[in-house]
Design an enzyme around this catalytic site. Structure first.
Site, PDB file in Angstrom:
ATOM      1  N   GLY A 162      15.563  14.517  13.853  1.00 23.82           N
ATOM      2  CA  GLY A 162      15.086  13.307  13.179  1.00 23.82           C
ATOM      3  C   GLY A 162      14.407  13.669  11.870  1.00 23.82           C
ATOM      4  O   GLY A 162      13.668  14.651  11.811  1.00 23.82           O
ATOM      5  N   ARG A 217      21.581  15.382  14.573  1.00 22.36           N
ATOM      6  CA  ARG A 217      21.151  16.024  15.818  1.00 22.36           C
ATOM      7  C   ARG A 217      22.300  16.834  16.411  1.00 22.36           C
ATOM      8  O   ARG A 217      22.595  16.737  17.592  1.00 22.36           O
ATOM      9  CB  ARG A 217      20.671  14.973  16.819  1.00 22.36           C
ATOM     10  CG  ARG A 217      19.401  14.250  16.384  1.00 22.36           C
ATOM     11  CD  ARG A 217      18.825  13.426  17.508  1.00 22.36           C
ATOM     12  NE  ARG A 217      17.668  12.666  17.092  1.00 22.36           N
ATOM     13  CZ  ARG A 217      16.427  13.155  17.037  1.00 22.36           C
ATOM     14  NH1 ARG A 217      16.203  14.397  17.385  1.00 22.36           N
ATOM     15  NH2 ARG A 217      15.432  12.386  16.654  1.00 22.36           N
ATOM     16  N   ASP A 255      11.802  21.162  18.081  1.00 23.55           N
ATOM     17  CA  ASP A 255      12.178  22.103  19.146  1.00 23.55           C
ATOM     18  C   ASP A 255      13.699  22.241  19.326  1.00 23.55           C
ATOM     19  O   ASP A 255      14.200  23.345  19.549  1.00 23.55           O
ATOM     20  CB  ASP A 255      11.490  21.754  20.475  1.00 23.55           C
ATOM     21  CG  ASP A 255      11.676  20.295  20.871  1.00 23.55           C
ATOM     22  OD1 ASP A 255      12.262  19.519  20.084  1.00 23.55           O
ATOM     23  OD2 ASP A 255      11.247  19.941  21.975  1.00 23.55           O
ATOM     24  N   THR A 260       8.129  17.650  12.831  1.00 23.87           N
ATOM     25  CA  THR A 260       8.343  16.508  13.721  1.00 23.87           C
ATOM     26  C   THR A 260       7.146  15.576  13.647  1.00 23.87           C
ATOM     27  O   THR A 260       5.993  16.028  13.715  1.00 23.87           O
ATOM     28  CB  THR A 260       8.583  16.877  15.199  1.00 23.87           C
ATOM     29  OG1 THR A 260       8.470  15.686  15.989  1.00 23.87           O
ATOM     30  CG2 THR A 260       7.624  17.909  15.732  1.00 23.87           C
ATOM     31  N   ILE A 261       7.438  14.284  13.518  1.00 30.43           N
ATOM     32  CA  ILE A 261       6.324  13.326  13.523  1.00 30.43           C
ATOM     33  C   ILE A 261       5.645  13.337  14.887  1.00 30.43           C
ATOM     34  O   ILE A 261       4.495  12.948  15.001  1.00 30.43           O
ATOM     35  CB  ILE A 261       6.764  11.893  13.152  1.00 30.43           C
ATOM     36  CG1 ILE A 261       7.747  11.319  14.168  1.00 30.43           C
ATOM     37  CG2 ILE A 261       7.308  11.833  11.751  1.00 30.43           C
ATOM     38  CD1 ILE A 261       7.859   9.795  14.091  1.00 30.43           C
ATOM     39  N   ASP A 262       6.360  13.784  15.934  1.00 32.84           N
ATOM     40  CA  ASP A 262       5.770  13.787  17.284  1.00 32.84           C
ATOM     41  C   ASP A 262       4.660  14.827  17.420  1.00 32.84           C
ATOM     42  O   ASP A 262       3.860  14.761  18.346  1.00 32.84           O
ATOM     43  CB  ASP A 262       6.852  14.073  18.333  1.00 32.84           C
ATOM     44  CG  ASP A 262       7.800  12.902  18.512  1.00 32.84           C
ATOM     45  OD1 ASP A 262       7.643  11.895  17.807  1.00 32.84           O
ATOM     46  OD2 ASP A 262       8.704  13.000  19.372  1.00 32.84           O
ATOM     47  N   ASP A 266       4.650  17.891  18.443  1.00 35.16           N
ATOM     48  CA  ASP A 266       4.593  18.465  19.787  1.00 35.16           C
ATOM     49  C   ASP A 266       5.130  19.898  19.891  1.00 35.16           C
ATOM     50  O   ASP A 266       5.428  20.371  20.987  1.00 35.16           O
ATOM     51  CB  ASP A 266       5.332  17.554  20.784  1.00 35.16           C
ATOM     52  CG  ASP A 266       6.795  17.336  20.421  1.00 35.16           C
ATOM     53  OD1 ASP A 266       7.248  17.869  19.378  1.00 35.16           O
ATOM     54  OD2 ASP A 266       7.489  16.629  21.172  1.00 35.16           O
ATOM     55  N   ARG A 271      -4.556 -13.502  21.055  1.00 41.08           N
ATOM     56  CA  ARG A 271      -3.405 -12.849  21.690  1.00 41.08           C
ATOM     57  C   ARG A 271      -3.699 -11.385  22.010  1.00 41.08           C
ATOM     58  O   ARG A 271      -4.522 -10.761  21.341  1.00 41.08           O
ATOM     59  CB  ARG A 271      -2.191 -12.862  20.770  1.00 41.08           C
ATOM     60  CG  ARG A 271      -1.471 -14.172  20.756  1.00 41.08           C
ATOM     61  CD  ARG A 271      -0.321 -14.126  19.761  1.00 41.08           C
ATOM     62  NE  ARG A 271       0.352 -15.414  19.734  1.00 41.08           N
ATOM     63  CZ  ARG A 271       1.037 -15.877  18.711  1.00 41.08           C
ATOM     64  NH1 ARG A 271       1.140 -15.158  17.603  1.00 41.08           N
ATOM     65  NH2 ARG A 271       1.644 -17.038  18.767  1.00 41.08           N
ATOM     66  N   GLY A 326       6.954   9.006  19.996  1.00 46.16           N
ATOM     67  CA  GLY A 326       6.296  10.050  20.790  1.00 46.16           C
ATOM     68  C   GLY A 326       7.018  10.156  22.119  1.00 46.16           C
ATOM     69  O   GLY A 326       6.689   9.466  23.066  1.00 46.16           O
ATOM     70  N   ARG A 327       8.046  10.983  22.115  1.00 46.74           N
ATOM     71  CA  ARG A 327       8.923  11.068  23.268  1.00 46.74           C
ATOM     72  C   ARG A 327       8.237  11.745  24.460  1.00 46.74           C
ATOM     73  O   ARG A 327       8.201  11.208  25.557  1.00 46.74           O
ATOM     74  CB  ARG A 327      10.155  11.879  22.868  1.00 46.74           C
ATOM     75  CG  ARG A 327      11.333  11.713  23.792  1.00 46.74           C
ATOM     76  CD  ARG A 327      12.305  12.862  23.626  1.00 46.74           C
ATOM     77  NE  ARG A 327      12.780  13.081  22.280  1.00 46.74           N
ATOM     78  CZ  ARG A 327      13.837  12.524  21.728  1.00 46.74           C
ATOM     79  NH1 ARG A 327      14.530  11.659  22.411  1.00 46.74           N
ATOM     80  NH2 ARG A 327      14.213  12.838  20.513  1.00 46.74           N
ATOM     81  N   ARG A 339       2.194 -10.272  23.275  1.00 48.72           N
ATOM     82  CA  ARG A 339       3.450 -10.000  22.543  1.00 48.72           C
ATOM     83  C   ARG A 339       3.534  -8.507  22.248  1.00 48.72           C
ATOM     84  O   ARG A 339       2.514  -7.826  22.223  1.00 48.72           O
ATOM     85  CB  ARG A 339       3.464 -10.744  21.217  1.00 48.72           C
ATOM     86  CG  ARG A 339       3.244 -12.230  21.296  1.00 48.72           C
ATOM     87  CD  ARG A 339       4.545 -12.964  21.529  1.00 48.72           C
ATOM     88  NE  ARG A 339       4.313 -14.403  21.420  1.00 48.72           N
ATOM     89  CZ  ARG A 339       4.566 -15.108  20.329  1.00 48.72           C
ATOM     90  NH1 ARG A 339       5.041 -14.527  19.247  1.00 48.72           N
ATOM     91  NH2 ARG A 339       4.344 -16.419  20.303  1.00 48.72           N
ATOM     92  N   HIS A 397      11.455   3.246  13.403  1.00 49.47           N
ATOM     93  CA  HIS A 397      11.674   4.210  12.320  1.00 49.47           C
ATOM     94  C   HIS A 397      10.825   3.970  11.079  1.00 49.47           C
ATOM     95  O   HIS A 397      10.865   4.796  10.159  1.00 49.47           O
ATOM     96  CB  HIS A 397      13.161   4.256  11.959  1.00 49.47           C
ATOM     97  CG  HIS A 397      13.992   4.875  13.037  1.00 49.47           C
ATOM     98  ND1 HIS A 397      14.480   4.151  14.086  1.00 49.47           N
ATOM     99  CD2 HIS A 397      14.365   6.162  13.247  1.00 49.47           C
ATOM    100  CE1 HIS A 397      15.145   4.958  14.907  1.00 49.47           C
ATOM    101  NE2 HIS A 397      15.085   6.179  14.429  1.00 49.47           N
ATOM    102  N   GLN A 442       7.936   4.509  11.050  1.00 51.42           N
ATOM    103  CA  GLN A 442       7.012   5.663  11.126  1.00 51.42           C
ATOM    104  C   GLN A 442       7.597   6.927  10.505  1.00 51.42           C
ATOM    105  O   GLN A 442       6.890   7.883  10.229  1.00 51.42           O
ATOM    106  CB  GLN A 442       6.667   5.968  12.587  1.00 51.42           C
ATOM    107  CG  GLN A 442       5.900   4.861  13.269  1.00 51.42           C
ATOM    108  CD  GLN A 442       6.040   4.924  14.778  1.00 51.42           C
ATOM    109  OE1 GLN A 442       5.188   5.475  15.445  1.00 51.42           O
ATOM    110  NE2 GLN A 442       7.116   4.376  15.321  1.00 51.42           N
ATOM    111  N   ARG A 443       8.911   6.966  10.351  1.00 46.34           N
ATOM    112  CA  ARG A 443       9.553   8.172   9.812  1.00 46.34           C
ATOM    113  C   ARG A 443       9.947   8.017   8.352  1.00 46.34           C
ATOM    114  O   ARG A 443      10.351   8.998   7.718  1.00 46.34           O
ATOM    115  CB  ARG A 443      10.807   8.495  10.638  1.00 46.34           C
ATOM    116  CG  ARG A 443      10.535   8.969  12.038  1.00 46.34           C
ATOM    117  CD  ARG A 443      11.442  10.126  12.435  1.00 46.34           C
ATOM    118  NE  ARG A 443      12.828   9.921  12.156  1.00 46.34           N
ATOM    119  CZ  ARG A 443      13.784   9.829  13.090  1.00 46.34           C
ATOM    120  NH1 ARG A 443      13.477   9.897  14.367  1.00 46.34           N
ATOM    121  NH2 ARG A 443      15.034   9.686  12.748  1.00 46.34           N
TER     122      ARG A 443
END
Ligand code: F6P
Length: 344
Positions: free
Chosen positions: A10, A72, A103, A125-127, A129, A162, A170-171, A266, A272, A274-275
């Site tokens: 990604g 990928r 990774d 990676t934005i994650d 990790d 609300r 964040g997988r 809601r 995306h 975020q990317r």
């Protein structure tokens, strides 16, 4: 030296800043030549390249995405994939290869390294990790975007009494969720590291309601799960590294909250956004430091290594260590979150 570069997995903000920094230092200080492979490992397999020089990398520091584009592509799944990569590397007379990726991408970098290619990795990676580094570039930008969204959700949630659930990426790790949740003042933060306790989430939301705050913001990482539950996925398909396309946990959490509390709830999925777009100043700095460190590593003859940030210092670790396990959110940050919530 002649050096190949690629961006895999990604995309994320800061890829261009790394490319620019490595190419500039390589050309200006070492007299290097560069070859850019297009679309991640696919470009290496197919020997699809573009020139990387002072002209093609000029003006890209602040640009999102990657001028090399990405994919990928899993070389292990392509018949004869490694042989084709080795042939491209030979055809381009490359002395070394710099791979920007997370990774999955770095597992291929390592495999090529074990077959004799002189490789250096850069942690993207934005994650956030990847093990062995305190920060991956792209993460800070993603957190900034998610935090701004959480800020914006506050005013509209309050106007309508609300509950708004914000799903972030964040997988396997909840770094974006916990960071944007804390920075944005979310009332409930749900991460993949901890099974979702919906009763506790509802208790916190009801507590606020009963104390005059008739709105709440929930941030949930896409990889968070209910106890015994499955990952929420877009469909049954998986990518070439076996990952499902995650989406939908935000809506599932919203429905569960509304059912239990009766409050209108809601969900919104930032996906995306975020990317995309321009990297923060922090990510531009970090990416630039990583890029110059990567080219220095090549010239120091240190291969099969990943450049990393440890505290405030750039250093490097074996690629194998970086992909051995996922770096997840620890108790320290989870305790910060709990410290802000009324105890049970
Ligand atoms: O690995 C980074 C990441 O942004 C994950 O947070 C997310 O699950 C995944 O990529 C989405 O990938 P794609 O853009 O290929 O659907």
């Amino acid at each position: 030296m002649r050096i190949g570069m690629l961006t895999g997995g990604g995309d994320c903000p800061g890829l261009n800043a790394v490319i620019r920094a490595a190419v500039r230092k390589g050309i200006l200080h070492y007299g290097d030549e560069f070859v850019g492979f297009l679309e991640g490992w696919r470009g290496v397999i197919e020997n699809n390249t573009m020139p990387l020089n002072l002209e093609t990398t000029s003006g890209i520091l602040q640009k999102g995405g990657t001028i090399l584009r990405s994919s990928r592509t899993n070389v292990k799944k392509v018949p004869g994939g490694f042989e084709k990569c080795l042939a491209s590397i030979k055809a381009n007379k490359l002395d070394a290869l710099i791979a920007l990726g997370g990774d999955d991408t770095q597992s291929i970098t390592l495999a090529l390294g074990e077959q004799g290619v002189k490789c250096v990795g850069v942690p993207k990676t934005i994650d956030n990790d990847l093990s062995g580094t305190d920060v991956c570039f792209g993460f800070d930008t993603a957190v900034s975007i998610a935090t701004e969204a959480v800020d914006r959700l506050h005013s509209t949630a309050e106007s309508h009494n609300r509950i708004l659930v914000c799903e972030v990426m964040g997988r396997d790790a909840g770094w974006i969720a916990i960071s944007s949740g804390l920075a944005g003042g979310a009332d409930v933060i749900l991460v993949p590291e901890v099974p979702i306790d919906i009763e506790e989430a509802c208790r916190l939301i009801k507590y606020r309601w009963e104390h005059g705050k008739k709105f709440s913001i929930v941030v949930v990482a896409e990889g968070a799960k209910f106890p015994e539950g499955e990952l929420a996925t877009h469909d049954a398909s998986v990518d070439s590294f076996g990952h499902a396309r995650l989406a939908g946990i935000g809506q599932a959490v919203a429905e569960a909250i509304e059912k239990r509390t009766g409050y209108e709830t809601r969900s919104v999925n930032l996906g995306h956004t975020q990317r995309g777009g321009t990297p923060t100043a922090y990510d531009r700095m970090l990416a630039t430091r990583y890029g110059t460190a990567a080219i220095d590593l090549v010239h120091a003859g240190k291969f099969n290594r990943l450049v990393v940030l440890k505290g405030t210092q750039i250093s490097d670790i074996p690629l194998a260590d970086a992909i051995a396990k996922t770096r997840t959110v620890g108790e320290d940050l989870l305790n910060v979150m709990k410290g802000l919530q009324p105890p049970r």
